[in-house]
Motif scaffolding. Sequence first.
Motif, mmCIF file in Angstrom:
data_model
loop_
_atom_site.group_PDB
_atom_site.id
_atom_site.type_symbol
_atom_site.label_atom_id
_atom_site.label_comp_id
_atom_site.label_asym_id
_atom_site.label_seq_id
_atom_site.Cartn_x
_atom_site.Cartn_y
_atom_site.Cartn_z
ATOM 1 N N SER A 198 1.411 5.903 1.648
ATOM 2 C CA SER A 198 2.867 6.014 1.612
ATOM 3 C C SER A 198 3.478 4.673 1.240
ATOM 4 C CB SER A 198 3.393 6.446 2.981
ATOM 5 O OG SER A 198 3.192 5.396 3.930
ATOM 6 N N PRO A 199 4.743 4.658 0.798
ATOM 7 C CA PRO A 199 5.411 3.375 0.558
ATOM 8 C C PRO A 199 5.453 2.494 1.799
ATOM 9 C CG PRO A 199 6.636 5.162 -0.473
ATOM 10 C CD PRO A 199 5.564 5.804 0.362
ATOM 11 N N ALA A 200 5.627 3.085 2.976
ATOM 12 C CA ALA A 200 5.657 2.292 4.209
ATOM 13 C C ALA A 200 4.325 1.604 4.457
ATOM 14 C CB ALA A 200 6.015 3.192 5.393
ATOM 15 N N GLU A 201 3.231 2.318 4.239
ATOM 16 C CA GLU A 201 1.905 1.729 4.407
ATOM 17 C C GLU A 201 1.668 0.636 3.375
ATOM 18 O OE1 GLU A 201 -2.304 1.752 5.859
ATOM 19 O OE2 GLU A 201 -0.273 1.909 6.640
ATOM 20 N N GLU A 202 2.136 0.848 2.161
ATOM 21 C CA GLU A 202 1.985 -0.157 1.114
ATOM 22 C C GLU A 202 2.714 -1.446 1.496
ATOM 23 O OE1 GLU A 202 2.484 -0.529 -3.756
ATOM 24 O OE2 GLU A 202 2.920 1.365 -2.744
ATOM 25 N N ALA A 203 3.935 -1.320 2.005
ATOM 26 C CA ALA A 203 4.688 -2.505 2.427
ATOM 27 C C ALA A 203 3.991 -3.206 3.587
ATOM 28 C CB ALA A 203 6.109 -2.099 2.818
ATOM 29 N N ARG A 204 3.489 -2.445 4.544
ATOM 30 C CA ARG A 204 2.820 -3.032 5.705
ATOM 31 C C ARG A 204 1.559 -3.797 5.294
ATOM 32 N NH1 ARG A 204 -1.343 -2.433 8.850
ATOM 33 N NH2 ARG A 204 -2.148 -0.662 7.668
ATOM 34 N N LEU A 205 0.769 -3.211 4.404
ATOM 35 C CA LEU A 205 -0.460 -3.868 3.967
ATOM 36 C C LEU A 205 -0.173 -5.145 3.185
ATOM 37 C CD1 LEU A 205 -2.576 -0.760 2.898
ATOM 38 C CD2 LEU A 205 -3.034 -2.292 4.841
ATOM 39 N N ALA A 206 0.904 -5.142 2.399
ATOM 40 C CA ALA A 206 1.274 -6.347 1.662
ATOM 41 C C ALA A 206 1.614 -7.476 2.626
ATOM 42 C CB ALA A 206 2.449 -6.063 0.733
ATOM 43 N N VAL A 207 2.348 -7.158 3.700
ATOM 44 C CA VAL A 207 2.687 -8.170 4.703
ATOM 45 C C VAL A 207 1.427 -8.675 5.380
ATOM 46 C CG1 VAL A 207 3.841 -8.561 6.914
ATOM 47 C CG2 VAL A 207 5.012 -7.290 5.106
ATOM 48 N N GLU A 208 0.548 -7.765 5.772
ATOM 49 C CA GLU A 208 -0.668 -8.166 6.470
ATOM 50 C C GLU A 208 -1.565 -9.015 5.578
ATOM 51 O OE1 GLU A 208 -3.782 -6.217 9.658
ATOM 52 O OE2 GLU A 208 -2.273 -4.970 8.666
ATOM 53 N N GLY A 209 -1.589 -8.703 4.282
ATOM 54 C CA GLY A 209 -2.486 -9.402 3.376
ATOM 55 C C GLY A 209 -2.103 -10.840 3.102
ATOM 56 N N CYS A 210 -0.818 -11.175 3.195
ATOM 57 C CA CYS A 210 -0.412 -12.553 2.874
ATOM 58 C C CYS A 210 0.310 -13.235 4.026
ATOM 59 C CB CYS A 210 0.456 -12.569 1.619
ATOM 60 S SG CYS A 210 1.944 -11.580 1.716
ATOM 61 N N ALA A 211 0.118 -12.748 5.241
ATOM 62 C CA ALA A 211 0.829 -13.290 6.402
ATOM 63 C C ALA A 211 0.561 -14.769 6.630
ATOM 64 C CB ALA A 211 0.458 -12.493 7.655
ATOM 65 N N GLN A 212 -0.635 -15.240 6.289
ATOM 66 C CA GLN A 212 -0.975 -16.631 6.554
ATOM 67 C C GLN A 212 -0.170 -17.611 5.694
ATOM 68 O OE1 GLN A 212 -5.236 -16.891 6.155
ATOM 69 N NE2 GLN A 212 -5.582 -16.200 8.249
ATOM 70 N N GLY B 8 3.420 -2.145 -10.694
ATOM 71 C CA GLY B 8 3.655 -1.529 -11.985
ATOM 72 C C GLY B 8 4.670 -0.410 -11.914
ATOM 73 N N GLY B 9 4.584 0.421 -10.857
ATOM 74 C CA GLY B 9 5.460 1.574 -10.752
ATOM 75 C C GLY B 9 6.416 1.537 -9.589
ATOM 76 N N SER B 10 6.287 0.549 -8.722
ATOM 77 C CA SER B 10 7.192 0.457 -7.578
ATOM 78 C C SER B 10 7.295 -0.999 -7.139
ATOM 79 C CB SER B 10 6.705 1.327 -6.407
ATOM 80 O OG SER B 10 5.493 0.814 -5.869
ATOM 81 N N THR B 11 8.307 -1.277 -6.330
ATOM 82 C CA THR B 11 8.486 -2.602 -5.741
ATOM 83 C C THR B 11 8.722 -2.426 -4.252
ATOM 84 O OG1 THR B 11 9.411 -3.568 -7.762
ATOM 85 C CG2 THR B 11 9.926 -4.683 -5.690
ATOM 86 N N GLU B 12 7.896 -3.079 -3.454
ATOM 87 C CA GLU B 12 8.037 -3.030 -1.998
ATOM 88 C C GLU B 12 8.628 -4.348 -1.504
ATOM 89 O OE1 GLU B 12 6.527 0.344 -2.957
ATOM 90 O OE2 GLU B 12 5.334 -1.414 -3.464
ATOM 91 N N ILE B 13 9.617 -4.255 -0.637
ATOM 92 C CA ILE B 13 10.291 -5.432 -0.096
ATOM 93 C C ILE B 13 10.353 -5.284 1.426
ATOM 94 C CG2 ILE B 13 12.418 -6.791 -0.085
ATOM 95 C CD1 ILE B 13 13.083 -5.500 -2.814
#
Length: 390
Positions: free
Chosen positions: A147-161, A177-182
């Motif tokens: 889901s978009p929510a999961e995508e946003a959460r994973l992006a935060v977790e991946g670069c939190a450091q 490419g097809g969406s932007t998560e903020i």
Amino acid sequence: MSEGSDADAPQRRRPPRKNAGGAPAASSGASAKPEGRRGPPRFAAIDLGTNNCRLLIASPRGRGFRVVDAFSRIVRLGEGVAASGQLSDAAMSRTIGALRVCAQKMERRDVARARCIATQACRGAANGDAFLARVQSETGLRFEIISPAEEARLAVEGCAQLIDMAADAALIFDIGGGSTEISWLDLRDRDTAKGDGTKDGGRMVDRIGGWVSLPYGVVTVSERFGGRDISAEGYAAMAAFVADEIRKACAPGLTEIFEAGRGHLLGTSGTVTSIAGVFLDLPRYERRLVDGLWMSAVDARSVSERLRRMGYEGRVAQPCIGAERADLVVAGCAILEAILGIWPAERIRVADRGLREGVLLSLMNSRSGRGRRHRRRKRRPPSEPRAPSS
């Protein structure tokens, strides 16, 4: 623009290793370490986006991990989806070719557990589920559409450091490419903040004050406005369109902190890494120089304007862009301009990390518990973006 390349592909194909149930061991999420190899288990994450197919294989090390292998290929899976609603035959063939390389690498590296995620292209295409069924049949890799929510959460977790904990707020954006998560994070409670992306043993995702997912990324915006030769007026129209869509989708949070100069942006996407490479005038892309780089918003905007003015052929000649991104990167710059217009940060940090890293950390953090079998989730229509106000 990433750790892997097509040159990593082996010369001959080997079938994926099978587990006792007949499914490829890596794609099933099996927790047993392959027999005959010593050392920590290896985990794999595949991020199948609208433009790129990316693989990362790593072993746990402390709070993080050590990269064992990586691969990235631009496949343009979502090319034309905005107009047709379907993944094209050519795009699916390109993608399956890349995924075969991923499956071979995972088999060669004795991956114990894996998670394979698909994002906007498969979410939005009517034949997205059918395509992923074909992927499983032909490569053994089992994907889930997140889901978009999961995508946003994973992006935060991946670069939190990479978040500056001295700031009062951070905004993490992933221009795909097809969406932007903020996602915007409230960092004002410094007594419980740590510099390693955790809070009192928890995760940085606990600080997310709001998020939004837009069905617009570099591919879809380029297809809508054009991506080769872009006038100043056309560029402004791109940025205004995206800014309007953000405001329609959410009530942007923590804007007063950014307006006061106490927040920073953190970008995790090909757009910001491309801007960083051009800013550094690199003769070839080097992740070690880009990942974690701080840029001012003034410098980012200056590079964006240079890229627009140099035209398609000029961008092709740029070693950190090339022909594969030359018609897409200016659309990404316009999306960044829209974000800066709403959250006016003075500083931007560049992350050459994101969804794959978030997936790996999630897998490794759960490895001490019962092994989660990797199953495709039933596809659901994307939910409406939500964004709590600050």
